[in-house]
Design a protein around this motif. Structure first.
Motif, mmCIF file in Angstrom:
data_model
loop_
_atom_site.group_PDB
_atom_site.id
_atom_site.type_symbol
_atom_site.label_atom_id
_atom_site.label_comp_id
_atom_site.label_asym_id
_atom_site.label_seq_id
_atom_site.Cartn_x
_atom_site.Cartn_y
_atom_site.Cartn_z
ATOM 1 N N THR A 104 2.550 8.729 -5.469
ATOM 2 C CA THR A 104 2.383 7.286 -5.534
ATOM 3 C C THR A 104 1.261 6.899 -6.490
ATOM 4 O OG1 THR A 104 1.961 5.297 -4.218
ATOM 5 C CG2 THR A 104 0.751 7.273 -3.616
ATOM 6 N N PRO A 105 1.370 5.710 -7.140
ATOM 7 C CA PRO A 105 0.203 5.122 -7.809
ATOM 8 C C PRO A 105 -0.791 4.652 -6.745
ATOM 9 C CG PRO A 105 2.268 4.172 -8.639
ATOM 10 C CD PRO A 105 2.605 4.937 -7.402
ATOM 11 N N LEU A 106 -2.071 4.881 -6.941
ATOM 12 C CA LEU A 106 -3.058 4.566 -5.915
ATOM 13 C C LEU A 106 -3.249 3.065 -5.723
ATOM 14 C CD1 LEU A 106 -5.974 7.149 -6.103
ATOM 15 C CD2 LEU A 106 -4.085 7.001 -4.496
ATOM 16 N N GLU B 10 -5.389 -3.219 -7.163
ATOM 17 C CA GLU B 10 -5.212 -3.117 -8.602
ATOM 18 C C GLU B 10 -6.359 -2.429 -9.317
ATOM 19 O OE1 GLU B 10 -2.500 -3.715 -10.347
ATOM 20 O OE2 GLU B 10 -1.595 -4.040 -8.374
ATOM 21 N N HIS B 11 -7.550 -2.354 -8.704
ATOM 22 C CA HIS B 11 -8.656 -1.655 -9.344
ATOM 23 C C HIS B 11 -8.358 -0.165 -9.521
ATOM 24 C CE1 HIS B 11 -11.382 -5.018 -9.470
ATOM 25 N NE2 HIS B 11 -11.160 -5.277 -8.180
ATOM 26 N N PHE B 12 -7.339 0.331 -8.826
ATOM 27 C CA PHE B 12 -6.988 1.749 -8.903
ATOM 28 C C PHE B 12 -5.634 1.945 -9.589
ATOM 29 C CE2 PHE B 12 -9.837 1.136 -5.386
ATOM 30 C CZ PHE B 12 -10.685 2.236 -5.435
ATOM 31 N N SER B 13 -5.244 0.938 -10.390
ATOM 32 C CA SER B 13 -3.914 0.980 -10.981
ATOM 33 C C SER B 13 -3.743 2.070 -12.031
ATOM 34 C CB SER B 13 -3.580 -0.382 -11.601
ATOM 35 O OG SER B 13 -4.522 -0.698 -12.613
ATOM 36 N N ASP B 14 -4.823 2.670 -12.497
ATOM 37 C CA ASP B 14 -4.716 3.730 -13.496
ATOM 38 C C ASP B 14 -4.727 5.128 -12.878
ATOM 39 O OD1 ASP B 14 -7.254 3.406 -12.610
ATOM 40 O OD2 ASP B 14 -8.224 3.514 -14.568
ATOM 41 N N LEU B 15 -4.704 5.204 -11.551
ATOM 42 C CA LEU B 15 -4.740 6.487 -10.854
ATOM 43 C C LEU B 15 -3.425 6.747 -10.135
ATOM 44 C CD1 LEU B 15 -8.308 6.317 -9.282
ATOM 45 C CD2 LEU B 15 -7.596 7.729 -11.211
#
Length: 936
Positions: free
Chosen positions: A775-777, A783-788
């Motif tokens: 999963t995307p985090l 959304e602050h973790f949308s790149d993980l």
């Protein structure tokens, strides 16, 4: 280490970047309408409203990569020509949209635009989608995921898959608690032989991922899969041929924290060993080759002094950096006016070598009360090389047929030098052991694959494949030496015929295989070209020729040279041999028994039928496979026969019927329930039927049993899977296996010593639960973790083996235990961070972790408990960068924790009862690597 984790976690979490979204690409060819559709070089191709664009090359070809999914207008222009705008160009994640058109003085070319979209089966998203649509239960790992996790070979890649782990030695890859013996390997759907008699499938660390598109792991059986199935059937799919001219060049270097630029001891036997070229020095002398079987003779001391080109000494040099080199090239050429016919090619060559040391390790044995029998420190030095090559040629007419020819070459060498010193109860002084083993395996496999479509809608399809494999495994001049004492004044250790010896082995294999199947679809195809009901008829055949030869040549002595009093320098043991030969006191003699030559012929042929029906929410497939195996082993019994005796023959010709059922129920658009059940069999490894007594160097002999029967396996799986709309995967799988007549390893006494052999036992039971989560985090934390992105898979497992009452189990302590090699749990997890620093700099970093639970490595004997391998934790960090879509820079740090690899044995009785004592202990060191690449 705690602070390291805090810093590393902080590094990933504080970065705030664009969403970690999979990208697509636009490729194509632009032609000149004024010049009979000749390629138009240097035309501008731009995505309207963006700065993304490129120009066509000399062949009119272009590629715009790293495009966010969406619908765009493509603008194509050239000086003196009308600018052409192509609207509604749809770009999808991990797919390639192809645009082929022409430019002229007007815009009429728009009517001739050809737009096609293809799925990249190298991508993680595409493979998850394929898993969702498939009826059978399978898992796949593609080139994209392999690269992201810094995986260099297929074996490493498979250990990232749910329920899969690796064990050193002959057990190899373990799937759901079942080792190499219970797994089967194909490449592009065709079986590929293993030349190593200790392995049923090719050691997959020799199969570079640089020539792999993806690897499919079938954990449930289907009739078009070989019936030799229990753990998994693994199918390696080689690289696709690129649509546009593509050339890549890579060079890499690696270092190990306990090896690089440090003392590295090894023999100097091979020729250009740095490149994996062995040369002639290690070849068996002509006096002992295959043509002299039955002519065994003792050599004179003078003959002995010059018969071999190698010696027992080690050279001391510093280890160099690991090296890797790769070059690939491919292209597709469109033929005809409509471009529906094409010819493509792809070639890839990969070379790698590595140095590894294992220092200050522990090798110990104990009696039932925990008293020490042997407690040795050891240093081991291993140098290995690997060459992998692929040449693919393809020709197709999109609506009529596809043909593909593959040439696969794999060659690997491994040179292991080992020294042990310490306490050994039979020795009067400090015990010393020196061993050297060099192995070389070579395999060439030729494949022809094809599909023929009898209808435009591909309702009737004929597929076929055929292959020829030829390989050789060489173990030249393996040497073993034992002494009492360390340094200048040691003595040769003599006990139970433990004189120094040289061992030679050679295996040659030829394999012919093929399949053909016909698939018919009923009714009309849907918009995706899928028929609701299909029936498939197929046939397969595989013919194997196996030729094994070995020879053991032992050092012997007479009264002219008293080996019990003559000094032996453990740093220069060859001096001992020179003095002995000069004094006419030492000589070599052939101690090989009559079983040094074995031939095996095996013909497998099968027919199958598979029927699939698709209802509103149900997909059901029922199949039946009938498979016959005709195997003949030609051998001589080492106890009863002489070298010139006629070959004995043992035949095994079972006919098996393998039914299977796969059911998928679609709960809704994003979730499925699956059930699978099947009956299969397991054939033994070659070493398990090879009736040759082989000295392992430590006083233990290994002999196969040609009377072994195939095992019978009952398999069942139940799976619940969710595919969230915004990407990812959540799945739960419960599985069970009942194996009748499992093939087991036992110890038996012989002439005051012992040897390992193989038998069919009663039954084995396995129950397990697998969990997978990708999963995307940002789904969990915002959304602050949308790149993980986060991935996790885990396995819990129960196993039990019951030994047959009518089998002489020799020294075995327990008649009921866990399955050898089966861990009670397995965990794999990874965290990835994706960052586009600019249009020209794209980056992805991955932190990967895996661990397995404590498992049985060797069975307890003589009242001793089983030897168990303790849990091993591994943490890897990989950072991959792409610059201007042409340059790549990859940095990796692997085995960061440098955990201890440890094997223990629980004391069975006495004051130490219940305590775990160390049997084998070593560390592998931390690996650092850097790779540079260029694409043009």
């Amino acid at each position: 280490m705690k602070h390291f984790f805090v810093l590393l976690t902080s590094f990933f979490l504080v970065i705030n970047a664009l969403a970690a979204q999979e990208k697509g690409s636009i490729v194509g060819k632009i032609t000149d309408k004024e010049l009979n559709d000749e390629p138009l070089p240097f035309a501008n191709v731009l995505i309207k409203g963006t700065t993304k664009g490129t120009t066509t090359d000399i062949d009119g070809l272009f590629e715009i990569g790293n495009v966010d999914p969406g619908t765009y207008t493509l603008v194509i222009s050239f000086v003196g020509y009308k600018t052409l705008e192509i609207p509604n160009v749809v770009v999808e994640a991990d797919k390639t949209t192809e645009i082929n058109t022409g430019l002229g003085p007007d815009a009429q070319a728009l009517d001739e635009v050809v737009i096609t979209t293809t799925v990249s089966r190298e991508s993680e998203v595409a493979l998850i989608l394929e898993q969702k649509k498939a009826i059978e239960i399978k898992q796949s790992i593609g080139a994209q995921e392999l690269a992201r996790k810094g995986v260099g070979d297929v074996e490493q890649g498979l250990t990232k898959v749910t329920g899969v782990s690796k064990q050193e030695g002959s057990r190899g890859l373990i799937v759901r608690g079942l080792d190499d013996r219970y797994n089967f390997l194909t490449v592009n759907g065709l079986p590929i032989v293993s030349v190593d008699p200790d392995k049923k499938i090719i050691p997959l660390d020799q199969f570079s991922t640089d020539i792999v598109r993806n690897v499919n792991i079938y954990k449930t059986f289907n009739p078009d899969v070989y019936g030799d199935f229990a753990g998994a059937s693994i199918d390696i799919i080689t690289k696709d041929i690129p649509k546009t001219p593509t050339t890549t060049v890579k060079i890499g270097f690696g270092a190990n924290s306990q090896t690089s630029f440090k003392e590295f001891r090894r023999d100097d036997e091979a020729g250009s060993e740095f490149f994996g070229i062995s040369g002639q020095r290690t070849n068996i002398p002509g006096i002992y080759d295959k043509g002299t079987v039955g002519q065994a003779r003792d050599l004179t001391s003078e003959e002995s002094s010059r018969v071999f080109n190698t010696d027992y000494n080690f050279d001391n040099n510093d280890a160099f950096l690991d090296n890797s080199y790769e070059i690939t090239h491919g292209n597709t050429i469109r033929l005809g006016e409509d471009g529906e016919r094409s010819f493509g090619y792809y070639t890839g060559l990969v070379f790698q070598n590595s140095y590894r040391t294992f220092l200050n390790g522990q090798d110990a044995t104990y009696n039932t009360t925990g008293e020490v029998n042997r407690d040795l420190n050891f240093n081991s030095y291993k140098f290995s090389t690997q060459k992998t090559g692929l040449l693919s040629l393809a020709y197709q007419d999109i609506n009529k047929f596809k043909l593909k020819v593959n040439t696969i070459f794999i060659q690997g060498t491994e040179n292991t030098s080992e020294e042990k010193f310490g306490l050994f109860e039979e020795a009067d002084d400090e015990f010393f052991f020196r061993g050297q083993r060099y192995t070389e395996s070579t395999l060439l496999d030729l494949q022809l694959l094809g599909d023929f479509f009898f209808d435009d809608d591909k309702k009737n399809t004929l597929s076929f494949g055929t292959s020829f494999g030829s390989g050789e495994f060489k173990e030249p001049d393996r040497k073993v030496l034992r002494a009492e004492g360390i340094g200048n004044d040691a003595r040769l250790f003599i006990s139970n015929n433990s004189q120094p010896f040289r061992f030679f082995a050679d295996v040659k294999i030829k394999d012919f295989s093929g399949f053909v199947n016909f698939k018919h679809g009923f009714g009309e195809a849907d918009d995706l070209g899928k028929f609701k009901n299909t029936i498939t008829f197929g046939a397969e055949a595989d013919y194997l020729e196996y030729d094994y030869f070995n020879r053991t040549i032992r050092l012997d002595f007479n009264s002219n040279f008293n080996v019990l009093t003559e000094s032996l320098n453990t740093d220069d043991p060859e001096d001992f041999f020179r003095r002995g030969f000069t004094a006419n006191g030492l000589f070599y003699n052939d101690v090989t028994d009559a079983s040094n030559r074995v031939e095996i012929e095996q013909l497998l042929y099968a027919g199958y039928v598979n029927y699939s029906v698709a209802l509103e929410k149900w997909d059901i497939t029922a199949g039946l496979r009938v498979e016959a195996t005709d195997r003949t082993v030609f051998f001589r019994d080492f106890r009863l026969d002489g070298p010139q005796s006629p070959f004995r023959e043992i035949n095994l010709d079972p006919v098996n019927v393998f039914p299977s059922m796969n059911i998928k129920y679609q709960l809704n658009e994003t979730s499925n329930l699956r059930f699978a059940a099947s009956l299969t069999a397991t054939r033994p490894r070659i070493r398990e039927i090879l009736p040759v007594l082989r000295n392992e160097g430590d006083g233990t002999g290994v002999q196969g049993n040609p009377n072994i029967d195939n095992s019978t396996n009952f398999n069942a799986d139940f799976k619940y899977e969710i595919f969230p709309e915004d990407g990812g995967l959540i799945s739960f799988t419960a599985f069970g296996k009942l194996i009748q007549d499992p093939i087991e390893t036992i110890l038996q006494p012989i002439a005051g010593s012992r040897f390992i052999t193989f038998v069919n036992n009663d039954q084995a039971e396995i129950l397990g639960l697998e969990v997978e989560y990708i999963t995307p985090l940002n789904k969990l934390f915002g959304e602050h973790f949308s790149d993980l992105n986060f991935g996790f898979n885990g396995t819990l497992m129960y196993s039990n083996v019951s030994l047959a009452d009518d089998i002489d189990t020799g020294f075995l302590t327990s008649n009921e235990r866990k399955l050898q090699g089966a861990s009670p749990f397995l965990v794999n997890a990874d965290l990835s961070w994706t960052k586009d620093f600019s249009e020209k700099w794209n980056s992805i970093a991955t932190l990967a972790y895996n661990v397995f639970g404590k498992r049985i490595d060797a069975l307890g004997v003589n009242g001793l408990n089983d030897i168990e391998e303790n849990s091993f934790h591994q943490l890897d960090l990989v950072w991959k960068n792409s610059f201007n879509k042409k340059f790549t820079l990859d940095i990796a740090v692997k085995n960061i924790l440098n955990d201890v690899s440890e094997f223990t044995q629980e004391v069975a009785s006495g004051s130490l009862q219940g305590q775990d004592l160390g049997i084998l202990r070593s560390t592998r060191g931390i690996n650092f690597s850097l790779s540079l690449g260029y694409k043009f």
